[in-house]
Design an enzyme around this catalytic site. Structure first.
Site, PDB file in Angstrom:
ATOM      1  N   HIS A   5     158.848  42.013 -13.203  1.00  0.00           N
ATOM      2  CA  HIS A   5     157.417  41.872 -13.509  1.00  0.00           C
ATOM      3  C   HIS A   5     156.680  41.021 -12.480  1.00  0.00           C
ATOM      4  O   HIS A   5     155.461  41.080 -12.396  1.00  0.00           O
ATOM      5  CB  HIS A   5     157.172  41.416 -14.958  1.00  0.00           C
ATOM      6  CG  HIS A   5     157.344  39.954 -15.232  1.00  0.00           C
ATOM      7  ND1 HIS A   5     158.488  39.426 -15.788  1.00  0.00           N
ATOM      8  CD2 HIS A   5     156.506  38.912 -15.066  1.00  0.00           C
ATOM      9  CE1 HIS A   5     158.340  38.120 -15.947  1.00  0.00           C
ATOM     10  NE2 HIS A   5     157.154  37.779 -15.519  1.00  0.00           N
ATOM     11  N   ASP A  63     165.171  42.391 -15.983  1.00  0.00           N
ATOM     12  CA  ASP A  63     163.890  42.068 -15.342  1.00  0.00           C
ATOM     13  C   ASP A  63     164.085  41.439 -13.956  1.00  0.00           C
ATOM     14  O   ASP A  63     163.827  40.259 -13.766  1.00  0.00           O
ATOM     15  CB  ASP A  63     163.112  41.115 -16.276  1.00  0.00           C
ATOM     16  CG  ASP A  63     161.644  41.004 -15.901  1.00  0.00           C
ATOM     17  OD1 ASP A  63     161.272  41.431 -14.791  1.00  0.00           O
ATOM     18  OD2 ASP A  63     160.864  40.485 -16.720  1.00  0.00           O
ATOM     19  N   SER A  77     158.832  32.368 -14.327  1.00  0.00           N
ATOM     20  CA  SER A  77     159.434  33.687 -14.198  1.00  0.00           C
ATOM     21  C   SER A  77     160.025  33.835 -12.811  1.00  0.00           C
ATOM     22  O   SER A  77     159.389  33.495 -11.826  1.00  0.00           O
ATOM     23  CB  SER A  77     158.396  34.772 -14.444  1.00  0.00           C
ATOM     24  OG  SER A  77     158.308  35.005 -15.805  1.00  0.00           O
TER      25      SER A  77
HETATM   26  N1  ARG Z   1     156.202  37.232 -21.373  1.00  0.00           N
HETATM   27  C1  ARG Z   1     156.672  37.152 -20.012  1.00  0.00           C
HETATM   28  C2  ARG Z   1     155.755  36.215 -19.181  1.00  0.00           C
HETATM   29  O1  ARG Z   1     154.862  35.632 -19.698  1.00  0.00           O
HETATM   30  C3  ARG Z   1     156.868  38.487 -19.392  1.00  0.00           C
HETATM   31  C4  ARG Z   1     155.624  39.258 -19.121  1.00  0.00           C
HETATM   32  C5  ARG Z   1     155.818  40.594 -18.480  1.00  0.00           C
HETATM   33  N2  ARG Z   1     156.124  41.636 -19.432  1.00  0.00           N
HETATM   34  C6  ARG Z   1     155.223  42.320 -20.183  1.00  0.00           C
HETATM   35  N3  ARG Z   1     155.644  43.164 -21.042  1.00  0.00           N
HETATM   36  N4  ARG Z   1     153.940  42.170 -20.071  1.00  0.00           N
HETATM   37  O2  ARG Z   1     155.196  36.435 -18.197  1.00  0.00           O
HETATM   38  N1  ASP Z   2     157.122  35.289 -18.550  1.00  0.00           N
HETATM   39  C1  ASP Z   2     156.655  34.029 -17.978  1.00  0.00           C
HETATM   40  C2  ASP Z   2     156.335  34.151 -16.491  1.00  0.00           C
HETATM   41  O1  ASP Z   2     155.980  35.204 -16.019  1.00  0.00           O
HETATM   42  C3  ASP Z   2     157.606  32.933 -18.275  1.00  0.00           C
HETATM   43  C4  ASP Z   2     157.296  32.294 -19.591  1.00  0.00           C
HETATM   44  O2  ASP Z   2     156.109  32.199 -19.949  1.00  0.00           O
HETATM   45  O3  ASP Z   2     158.232  31.835 -20.242  1.00  0.00           O
HETATM   46  O4  ASP Z   2     156.273  33.176 -15.771  1.00  0.00           O
END
Ligand code: ARG
Ligand code: ASP
Length: 712
Positions: A83, A219, A644
């Site tokens: 991502h 990921d 991330s």
């Molecule tokens: N929750 C994770 C972070 O804040 C992964 C985000 C990417 N994935 C998604 N389905 N949007 O960034």
């Molecule tokens: N998914 C998040 C990121 O892209 C990491 C998190 O918020 O735990 O940095």
């Protein structure tokens, strides 16, 4: 005897407790190093950060400003999340070469793909410069003047501090203005795409599984850093060569067990762990619910169209994911703050803080803090809510309004800086909006507008609404606003053709633009100046509060600075959790779970045939364990957005996992970290290697890494 036991408890407790914290890598000696060693770490603080010899920090650059990455070979091979590399993977994709759907693997250096705007930034040196920055500040009484002086000091020290020609000085504040630290950094600008699994692996589970454990997402994506012949940063050139790092991380395939030590190294973006309870109340009761409601409506509209229309699905995939990400996070955060009693816990902390203030005779400095917080948060409430409505509706979720707002800024540039600035800005705007219009669909956007504008008119504080929104007929208003040239790129270019006078006349005659202007004018006159004014006072109170917490807390209180996108170390253990009565989650997921979630053809839960085949044959090579293939695991490391792509490192400095998310019940950790339920989610490196090796057949990449912990 009793005393002795108490002493033992006191010595042991802080060491084994897992209370979170994001620590500054140059300041780990002492308490943190002791804690880490007690948790099982076999390295010393100087193996993590050292200016005089290579250390872990030399393998962990920030990835394009918002994510983290790590170097995993002597030839500059770089690992981050799928991502995080999504934009680059998407940019190289066409209908013929759809790397998002099918994955991409460069089989030689020549096949690696350049990315014009991508850069990674290494930390060369970290230095405390608090005394230089605060020099002459305490004598100033006005808060605005104080801030001005701080900014001047930052600017001059940034300029005068020694560095090499290709490096950059950056000064950042810690503990809300109580500490300042200088970072000398170097940014590499030739970073090429090396590999990415298909989205059905790299984004498996998509929005449904986002922020959720158990998780089964691979990921990750791979890049390579290129440098000039002297190993220094250089713009893209085919003469550049793979970068030789000062340090790279060996990859361990030994696997993880419950309670194993873990360290996560990266660039956490922003946390607000020391907010007073009134501020948290406002977030839980007013701000989060408003933002969630707005995005909820916007997402429902987009989803309806995306399910019916393939082209719209592609156009909106990335926008949808990004809007859904924080929408879902705010829901989890609000629930978590309530369930963990964060507000009550903070109130108790405040009461105890005041007792310490009284005991220390510091009433004059800290005695009125909470009363002042109360007063200012009460005062800012309607402005903060209006600001969120404006930001979410105009700047974030309705594209016609976002585009209109750019033209509004163009008009302001013209009014304040004249024809030449207008011309430059106009060209830049036309260029920047080309991308936006590629994925713009006026029919979808109009439906979003109709829903959101009603929310804005009925739920945002009435006193700050423009006349155009008072007693409006939303249907008629929508028809009128979307009878605008802004609904197409062609129309936009027509509006912007000609000199400043002609453009001003045309845009001001456009009904869409007129409407944006009414919103923006009101917001910029009635809301934002007052918001900024009160916010400045709140920031000063927060700085004083932070100073008091640092001054009056016992040494073992572990007061860490809030995240601010600088390099931090967080550590803990591999650990499951129990979020509610009778529910317990274990720490590792397996490929079996991928197959359990498999829905053939589904856009979130499809599984590639080759992976199913490997699963059926249990063909896991050296990466499987007892006939099973580990996929993800969780730990007690305190992370946030920006972490991330961060490496999860074992006791000896080897890479064991790749951080990418947090668990649902712990998403409130940016405001209140509860060690019992807050967990970070990592991809197991064995799964990453298995996909590269067995799924993609890119063995040459495995050969370039240093694999440790395998069977002898
Ligand atoms: N929750 C994770 C972070 O804040 C992964 C985000 C990417 N994935 C998604 N389905 N949007 O960034
Ligand atoms: N998914 C998040 C990121 O892209 C990491 C998190 O918020 O735990 O940095």
């Amino acid at each position: 005897m009793k005393f002795l036991r108490l002493l033992v408890l006191l010595l042991v407790l802080p060491a084994y407790s897992q209370q979170g914290g994001m620590w500054i890598p140059s300041l780990l000696k002492g308490m943190n190093e002791t804690e880490m060693k007690n948790l099982g770490m076999k390295m010393s603080a100087s193996d993590i950060y050292d200016v005089n010899k290579s250390s872990l920090k030399d393998a962990v650059p920030q990835f394009n400003g918002g994510c983290t990455s790590e170097v995993i070979s002597s030839k500059g091979l770089l690992l981050t999340n799928h991502h995080c590399g999504f934009g680059e993977i998407q940019a190289h994709s066409t209908v013929e070469h759809d790397y998002l759907t099918d994955g991409f693997w460069a089989m030689s250096l020549e096949e690696e793909l350049p990315n014009p705007d991508l850069e990674v930034t290494f930390i060369v040196k970290i230095e405390d410069v608090t005394s230089q920055i605060l020099n002459g500040v305490s004598d100033i009484s006005s808060e605005a003047e104080k801030q001005k002086k701080v900014q001047e000091n930052i600017a001059s020290l940034t300029k005068s501090s020694p560095k090499e020609a290709w490096q950059e000085n950056r000064i950042r504040t810690f503990y809300e203005g109580n500490q300042y630290i200088l970072f000398v950094v170097e940014s590499y600008k030739d970073v090429r795409l090396v590999g990415a699994p298909p989205s059905s692996i790299g984004k498996f589970g998509s929005d449904t599984d986002n922020w959720v454990w158990p998780r089964h997402t691979g990921d990750f994506s791979l890049f390579r850093i290129y440098a000039d012949k002297n190993n220094r940063p250089a713009a893209y050139s085919k003469d550049n060569v793979p970068y030789t790092p000062k340090h790279f991380l060996p990859v361990s395939i030994k696997g993880v067990e419950e309670d194993d030590f873990t360290l996560v190294f990266g660039y956490p973006g922003r946390t607000t762990e020391y907010l007073p309870s009134v501020a948290v109340e406002q977030i839980v009761n007013n701000l989060n619910p408003a933002k969630i409601e707005i995005r909820d409506k916007a997402l429902k509209v987009a989803d309806g169209f995306m399910r019916k229309d393939k082209a719209i699905k592609i156009q909106y995939a990335s926008k949808y994911a990004s809007i859904a990400n924080y929408w879902k996070k705010w829901i989890g955060e609000t629930q978590g703050l309530k369930k963990s009693n964060a507000i009550e816990i903070k109130k108790k902390f405040e009461k105890e803080f005041l007792e310490k203030v009284n005991k220390a005779g510091k009433q004059a400095e800290y005695g009125n803090l909470f009363a002042d917080f109360e007063k200012n948060y009460a005062e800012i409430a309607p402005y903060a809510l209006s600001r969120d409505y404006f930001t979410e509706v105009v700047l974030r979720n309705t594209e016609l309004l976002t585009i209109g707002y750019r033209l509004y800024q163009l008009e302001q540039v013209y009014n304040s800086r004249g024809e030449q600035s207008f011309k430059d800005r106009k060209e830049a705007t036309i260029k920047a909006l080309e991308e936006t219009y590629k994925d713009f669909n006026a029919t979808v956007d109009e439906k979003v507008f109709e829903q959101l504008i009603e929310l804005y008119a009925t739920k945002a504080p009435k006193q700050f609404l423009p006349a155009t929104l008072k007693n409006a007929d939303y249907k008629k208003l929508t028809d009128r606003v979307y009878d605008s040239k802004l609904t197409s790129y062609k129309g936009l270019k027509e509006l912007l053709s000609g000199d400043a006078k002609a453009v001003m006349a045309k845009i001001n005659a456009d009904k869409g633009y007129q409407f944006v202007k009414s919103l923006a004018d009101t917001y910029l006159k009635e809301v934002s100046p007052k918001y900024d004014e009160i916010n400045l006072k709140i920031a000063a109170l927060q700085r004083t509060y932070m100073k008091g917490i640092l001054e009056l807390s016992p040494k073992e209180a572990r007061i860490f600075p809030d995240a601010n996108s600088t390099l931090r170390v967080t550590y803990g253990k591999v650990k499951g959790y129990s979020p509610s009565d009778a529910v317990t989650y274990s720490h590792t997921t397996y490929l079996d779970g991928v197959m359990e979630k498999y829905i053939p053809g589904d856009y979130e839960f499809d599984v590639p045939a080759k992976l199913i085949d490997l699963y059926n044959k249990k063909d896991y090579g050296q990466y499987g364990k007892k006939g099973k293939m580990p996929v993800c695991f969780i730990g007690t490391n305190h992370t946030t957005g920006g972490n991330s792509g961060s490496p999860a490192i074992d006791a000896k400095g080897n890479l064991i996992g790749l951080n990418f998310d947090r668990v649902w019940e712990g998403t409130m950790s940016d405001i209140y970290y509860d060690p019992a339920i807050c967990r970070n989610i990592m991809v197991d490196m064995r799964y990453v290697l298995f996909i590269i090796d067995k799924y993609a057949g890119a063995k040459h990449l495995i050969n370039e890494m240093k694999i440790v912990g395998g069977k002898k």
